[in-house]
Motif scaffolding. Structure first.
Motif, PDB file in Angstrom:
ATOM      1  N   LEU A 197       0.830  -1.208   0.000  1.00  0.00           N
ATOM      2  CA  LEU A 197       0.000   0.000   0.000  1.00  0.00           C
ATOM      3  C   LEU A 197       0.864   1.257   0.000  1.00  0.00           C
ATOM      4  O   LEU A 197       0.559   2.237  -0.688  1.00  0.00           O
ATOM      5  CB  LEU A 197      -0.930  -0.003   1.214  1.00  0.00           C
ATOM      6  N   GLN A 198       1.951   1.237   0.753  1.00  0.00           N
ATOM      7  CA  GLN A 198       2.851   2.393   0.782  1.00  0.00           C
ATOM      8  C   GLN A 198       3.491   2.618  -0.582  1.00  0.00           C
ATOM      9  O   GLN A 198       3.699   3.759  -0.998  1.00  0.00           O
ATOM     10  CB  GLN A 198       3.925   2.194   1.853  1.00  0.00           C
ATOM     11  N   ASN A 199       3.801   1.539  -1.278  1.00  0.00           N
ATOM     12  CA  ASN A 199       4.366   1.668  -2.624  1.00  0.00           C
ATOM     13  C   ASN A 199       3.339   2.222  -3.607  1.00  0.00           C
ATOM     14  O   ASN A 199       3.688   2.968  -4.523  1.00  0.00           O
ATOM     15  CB  ASN A 199       4.870   0.313  -3.119  1.00  0.00           C
ATOM     16  N   ILE A 200       2.089   1.866  -3.420  1.00  0.00           N
ATOM     17  CA  ILE A 200       1.038   2.364  -4.311  1.00  0.00           C
ATOM     18  C   ILE A 200       0.879   3.870  -4.171  1.00  0.00           C
ATOM     19  O   ILE A 200       0.762   4.596  -5.161  1.00  0.00           O
ATOM     20  CB  ILE A 200      -0.301   1.655  -4.018  1.00  0.00           C
ATOM     21  N   PHE A 201       0.919   4.341  -2.932  1.00  0.00           N
ATOM     22  CA  PHE A 201       0.642   5.755  -2.684  1.00  0.00           C
ATOM     23  C   PHE A 201       1.893   6.609  -2.533  1.00  0.00           C
ATOM     24  O   PHE A 201       1.796   7.835  -2.490  1.00  0.00           O
ATOM     25  CB  PHE A 201      -0.246   5.902  -1.444  1.00  0.00           C
ATOM     26  N   GLY A 202       3.059   5.997  -2.451  1.00  0.00           N
ATOM     27  CA  GLY A 202       4.297   6.767  -2.390  1.00  0.00           C
ATOM     28  C   GLY A 202       4.332   7.715  -1.209  1.00  0.00           C
ATOM     29  O   GLY A 202       4.197   7.319  -0.053  1.00  0.00           O
ATOM     30  N   ARG A 203       4.481   8.997  -1.508  1.00  0.00           N
ATOM     31  CA  ARG A 203       4.590  10.004  -0.446  1.00  0.00           C
ATOM     32  C   ARG A 203       3.241  10.332   0.194  1.00  0.00           C
ATOM     33  O   ARG A 203       3.186  10.992   1.226  1.00  0.00           O
ATOM     34  CB  ARG A 203       5.208  11.284  -1.014  1.00  0.00           C
ATOM     35  N   GLN A 214      -9.495  12.054   7.142  1.00  0.00           N
ATOM     36  CA  GLN A 214      -8.159  11.618   6.753  1.00  0.00           C
ATOM     37  C   GLN A 214      -7.633  10.611   7.773  1.00  0.00           C
ATOM     38  O   GLN A 214      -7.666  10.862   8.971  1.00  0.00           O
ATOM     39  CB  GLN A 214      -7.205  12.809   6.676  1.00  0.00           C
ATOM     40  N   VAL A 215      -7.158   9.497   7.269  1.00  0.00           N
ATOM     41  CA  VAL A 215      -6.577   8.478   8.143  1.00  0.00           C
ATOM     42  C   VAL A 215      -5.287   7.972   7.511  1.00  0.00           C
ATOM     43  O   VAL A 215      -5.108   8.032   6.293  1.00  0.00           O
ATOM     44  CB  VAL A 215      -7.551   7.295   8.369  1.00  0.00           C
ATOM     45  N   TYR A 216      -4.403   7.485   8.359  1.00  0.00           N
ATOM     46  CA  TYR A 216      -3.140   6.943   7.858  1.00  0.00           C
ATOM     47  C   TYR A 216      -3.402   5.606   7.172  1.00  0.00           C
ATOM     48  O   TYR A 216      -4.283   4.844   7.571  1.00  0.00           O
ATOM     49  CB  TYR A 216      -2.150   6.785   9.012  1.00  0.00           C
ATOM     50  N   ILE A 217      -2.622   5.327   6.168  1.00  0.00           N
ATOM     51  CA  ILE A 217      -2.846   4.152   5.333  1.00  0.00           C
ATOM     52  C   ILE A 217      -2.761   2.846   6.120  1.00  0.00           C
ATOM     53  O   ILE A 217      -3.312   1.823   5.712  1.00  0.00           O
ATOM     54  CB  ILE A 217      -1.825   4.147   4.159  1.00  0.00           C
ATOM     55  N   ILE A 259     -10.909   0.318  -1.559  1.00  0.00           N
ATOM     56  CA  ILE A 259     -10.357   1.659  -1.731  1.00  0.00           C
ATOM     57  C   ILE A 259     -10.315   1.988  -3.217  1.00  0.00           C
ATOM     58  O   ILE A 259      -9.906   1.159  -4.035  1.00  0.00           O
ATOM     59  CB  ILE A 259      -8.958   1.803  -1.087  1.00  0.00           C
ATOM     60  N   TRP A 260     -10.773   3.177  -3.537  1.00  0.00           N
ATOM     61  CA  TRP A 260     -10.857   3.609  -4.943  1.00  0.00           C
ATOM     62  C   TRP A 260      -9.537   4.207  -5.393  1.00  0.00           C
ATOM     63  O   TRP A 260      -9.005   5.127  -4.766  1.00  0.00           O
ATOM     64  CB  TRP A 260     -11.974   4.635  -5.095  1.00  0.00           C
ATOM     65  N   LEU A 261      -9.010   3.677  -6.497  1.00  0.00           N
ATOM     66  CA  LEU A 261      -7.797   4.212  -7.114  1.00  0.00           C
ATOM     67  C   LEU A 261      -8.164   4.780  -8.486  1.00  0.00           C
ATOM     68  O   LEU A 261      -8.287   4.033  -9.460  1.00  0.00           O
ATOM     69  CB  LEU A 261      -6.737   3.116  -7.279  1.00  0.00           C
TER      70      LEU A 261
END
Length: 497
Positions: A197-203, A214-217, A259-261
């Protein structure tokens, strides 16, 4: 030539930087005074002390100063380009290959013209600094400056275009590097899904939860996560169908989140897309990204190339360890709903082997009266078409035959694929004339998309019309175009179109 000889041991970038630096050190004060003496009180005072003649003739010299200013700005711009070109990362671009090799071939010429222009500027500024009452200015001097400014500006435009190509090449290399990194990460067994998930969203470390906070991934850590991937044209019907399945997971005690991408073109983004994006967010009852650029470009590339996203929405399922269970579970979610959880390709294949081609498989979630009709041993006839005359004739004839044979029958109008407005009009007439039952828009949409999902699902598992009866029947149903009429009559255990 003396300047070139003195700078011979330096790189091309250093040559132009040192030349401009020396020019600035020696003539910077004069140039600032000349530029600002008419608009800045401090510069005016300094001019009165050091260069009273410049102040006196400032209006006459304006054209000359403008030409000098254009040339100096052009020299600075070219110098910046040269420095950028010489400092490009060798990891991503080679000086021996285009486009950098092509650009570097022009740096020698650019350096020559910058140094030559500096020499001309020095000569003219020195003349201005030394003038007294015998003030004169040559038109040819201003013309020479303008000519040089045009030449150096042309060099800048050419180098700038080369530099853009270099950055494009660097971006391509970085994108491929990030793509390979993500590919390795998602194909390597993980302890949990957080790294994926962190790789998908990067920064982008935060997402919006169903309450739009807003919530942390990491709230999705160690959960089954369904990645809903679409562009901004995902239909409201699609969202509503998924919403039903998503909300039912609670009563079924299933621990998964969606989750919508959104996949969008960043280069064409505008206020219209922004408004559409916000509307889509507000219509979804699951997790969404905070903004349209949340997904890393390398991940978008992976989604397109490895998961096959083009235009139609897909749902990629990740288990709590981040393993991809199915590259598109949307089909099985439409067909079997939460019964197919955790939506893996293996479960999809198992369901097809276990589930027969029955009316229940087709319309159980669409027609609430079906259990009653089945218990009454009625024949159920689902029919489509978009010509009212045929519909009236077909329903009347079918009811007549059923009555003559003393067969209980129920008829349901299911509309037609890709004919929304015409179907809406016909549905109203059918209800008004009490010809049969008729589905509302969402059910009509779902029925035809369910058939497509069955077709895609079968194809995904290597089935062909030669070796699979269900695929044969589905293709027959989908094969009718708007010029033909069609009807499906069924008993509880048999479907025939």
């Amino acid at each position: 030539m003396a300047i070139f000889n003195k700078l011979s041991s330096y790189s091309w970038g250093a040559k132009v930087v040192l030349t401009l630096a020396a020019f600035a050190v020696n003539f910077g004060e004069f140039w600032l005074i000349a530029q600002l003496c008419t608009s800045n009180s401090l510069a005016k005072s300094v001019a009165l002390l050091k260069q009273p003649d410049i102040l006196e003739h400032s209006q006459t010299l304006k054209t000359h100063f403008d030409a000098l200013s254009k040339l100096i700005n052009a020299m600075v711009n070219v110098t910046k380009c040269i420095v950028e070109l010489t400092e490009l990362p060798s990891k991503y671009i080679s000086i021996d290959e285009p486009p950098l090799s092509t650009a570097m071939a022009h740096i020698h010429t650019a350096t020559y013209w910058i140094i030559s222009s500096v020499v001309v500027c020095v000569g003219q500024i020195t003349g201005l600094m030394g003038m007294r009452q015998e003030f004169t200015i040559s038109t040819s001097d201003a013309w020479e400056l303008s000519s040089l400014a045009h030449k150096v500006s042309s060099i800048h435009e050419h180098l700038q275009s080369r530099l853009r190509l270099c950055y494009e090449r660097i971006d391509e290399k970085k994108l491929m590097e990030d793509f390979e990194h993500f590919k390795r990460t998602i194909e390597t067994p993980q302890v949990d899904n957080l790294m994926i998930l962190q790789n998908i969203f990067g920064r982008e470390e935060n997402v919006l939860n169903p309450e739009r906070a807003q919530v942390y991934i990491n709230v999705l850590r160690k959960k089954h996560v369904l990645l809903l991937i679409s562009d901004l044209d995902i239909s409201q019907e699609e969202i509503r169908v998924l919403e039903v399945v998503y909300k039912e997971r609670v009563s079924s005690r299933l621990n998964y989140e969606i989750i919508w991408l959104p996949i969008v073109d960043r280069t064409t983004w505008n206020d219209g897309y922004k408004e559409n994006f916000s509307t889509m967010q507000s219509n979804m009852s699951w997790y969404t990204v905070r903004n349209h650029v949340a997904i890393e470009p390398a991940v978008v590339k992976y989604i397109r190339e490895e998961w096959g996203f083009v235009k139609k929405p897909i749902v990629v399922t990740l288990n709590p360890q981040g393993k991809v269970l199915c590259p598109n579970a949307l089909n099985m979610m439409r067909i079997w709903g939460n019964a197919a959880f955790p939506f893996s390709s293996e479960i999809e294949e198992r369901f097809w082997k276990a589930k027969p081609w029955t009316l229940d498989l087709l319309v159980a979630r669409l027609e609430p009266n079906l259990p009653t009709w089945v218990s009454q041993q009625k024949v159920v006839c689902f029919y489509g078409g978009v010509k009212m005359e045929w519909i009236e004739s077909f329903t009347t004839a079918t009811k007549g035959v059923a009555k003559a044979l003393d067969i209980g029958i129920e008829m349901v109008y299911v509309g037609k694929k890709n004919a929304r407005e015409r179907v809406q009009k016909i549905t109203g007439l059918i209800k008004e004339k009490q010809l049969s039952h008729a589905w509302e828009d969402d059910n009509v949409w779902f029925f035809w998309n369910l058939l497509e999902s069955m077709l895609y699902s079968k194809t995904q598992h290597g089935k062909t019309i030669e070796n699979d009866v269900i695929k044969q029947e589905v293709m027959t149903m989908l094969g009718y175009d708007s010029s033909k009429m069609d009807g499906l009559c069924s008993t509880p255990d048999r479907v025939k179109w």
